[in-house]
Write an enzyme that holds these catalytic residues in place. Sequence first.
Site, mmCIF file in Angstrom:
data_model
loop_
_atom_site.group_PDB
_atom_site.id
_atom_site.type_symbol
_atom_site.label_atom_id
_atom_site.label_comp_id
_atom_site.label_asym_id
_atom_site.label_seq_id
_atom_site.Cartn_x
_atom_site.Cartn_y
_atom_site.Cartn_z
ATOM 1 N N GLU A 79 0.828 -1.211 0.000
ATOM 2 C CA GLU A 79 0.000 0.000 0.000
ATOM 3 C C GLU A 79 0.860 1.258 0.000
ATOM 4 O OE1 GLU A 79 -3.000 -0.158 -0.632
ATOM 5 O OE2 GLU A 79 -3.640 -2.178 -0.063
ATOM 6 N N CYS A 142 -8.026 -1.450 8.322
ATOM 7 C CA CYS A 142 -6.628 -1.559 7.881
ATOM 8 C C CYS A 142 -6.054 -0.173 7.596
ATOM 9 C CB CYS A 142 -6.512 -2.434 6.631
ATOM 10 S SG CYS A 142 -6.722 -4.176 7.007
ATOM 11 N N HIS A 166 -1.538 -5.446 2.243
ATOM 12 C CA HIS A 166 -2.729 -6.283 2.206
ATOM 13 C C HIS A 166 -2.357 -7.628 1.597
ATOM 14 C CE1 HIS A 166 -5.987 -3.109 2.813
ATOM 15 N NE2 HIS A 166 -6.392 -4.146 3.526
HETATM 16 N N1 PCA Z 1 -8.756 -6.362 6.657
HETATM 17 C C1 PCA Z 1 -9.666 -5.245 6.828
HETATM 18 C C2 PCA Z 1 -9.621 -4.959 8.297
HETATM 19 C C3 PCA Z 1 -8.951 -6.109 8.944
HETATM 20 C C4 PCA Z 1 -8.357 -6.876 7.841
HETATM 21 O O1 PCA Z 1 -7.615 -7.859 7.961
HETATM 22 C C5 PCA Z 1 -9.335 -4.069 5.931
HETATM 23 O O2 PCA Z 1 -8.863 -4.269 4.802
HETATM 24 O O3 PCA Z 1 -9.568 -2.930 6.344
#
Ligand code: PCA
Length: 206
Positions: A79, A142, A166
């Site tokens: 990200e 996140c 992610h």
């Molecule tokens: N993914 C979510 C919140 C917790 C996670 O593992 C997100 O992409 O915000």
Amino acid sequence: MPILLTGFNPFAGAEINSSQLVVEHFARRHSLYPRLIPVVLPTEYEAAGRSICALIREYQPSVVLALGVAQNRTSISLERVALNLDDSNIPDNAGVIARGRLIDPDAPLAYWSTLPLEKMLEALGRNNIPAVISNHAGAFVCNHVFFTARHEIASLGWPTYCGFIHVPALAEVGKPDLIGLPLRTLIAAVECCLEVVEVLGQNVEE
Ligand code: PCA
């Protein structure tokens, strides 16, 4: 100096969160990664934000590498940007639905990741791990943790590197059509990124 590695617990009715399984893998192998502080955060805006700030202050890490699952992605997503925004239809695990809300009205609109994303992307590519640089971490928990961690570090004026990755959901054995990657690939991806950031950690120490 320590490296803080975080993931999240399951949310939105899911039974597992692949980021939690990755963090637990590293927690079990602590002797191999003595500098690593592996922590599973609750998928709650407030509690997770408070927790990441407390962890940063307590451990004063040289690197913060936060992980979360993105169910609909097929590649590791490095990200690039954290937004000062909570906005999702999905309730967090405390039942909070946040719509178009600033995380901190006194903070900037966004922060860049301070991780070396291009180097990480190259390292992942060399290991044949599908990966991309992503411009948007969403606006759910996140992104909240990514933003809160970056803002905390910026406010403290510390040189700590900080970013968010992610990871896809887990591909289930025998279900090749299912979006996701095997756990071993997610672990290899994080190992690969840790190798890149460990060098950074040493530079901060010097
Ligand atoms: N993914 C979510 C919140 C917790 C996670 O593992 C997100 O992409 O915000």
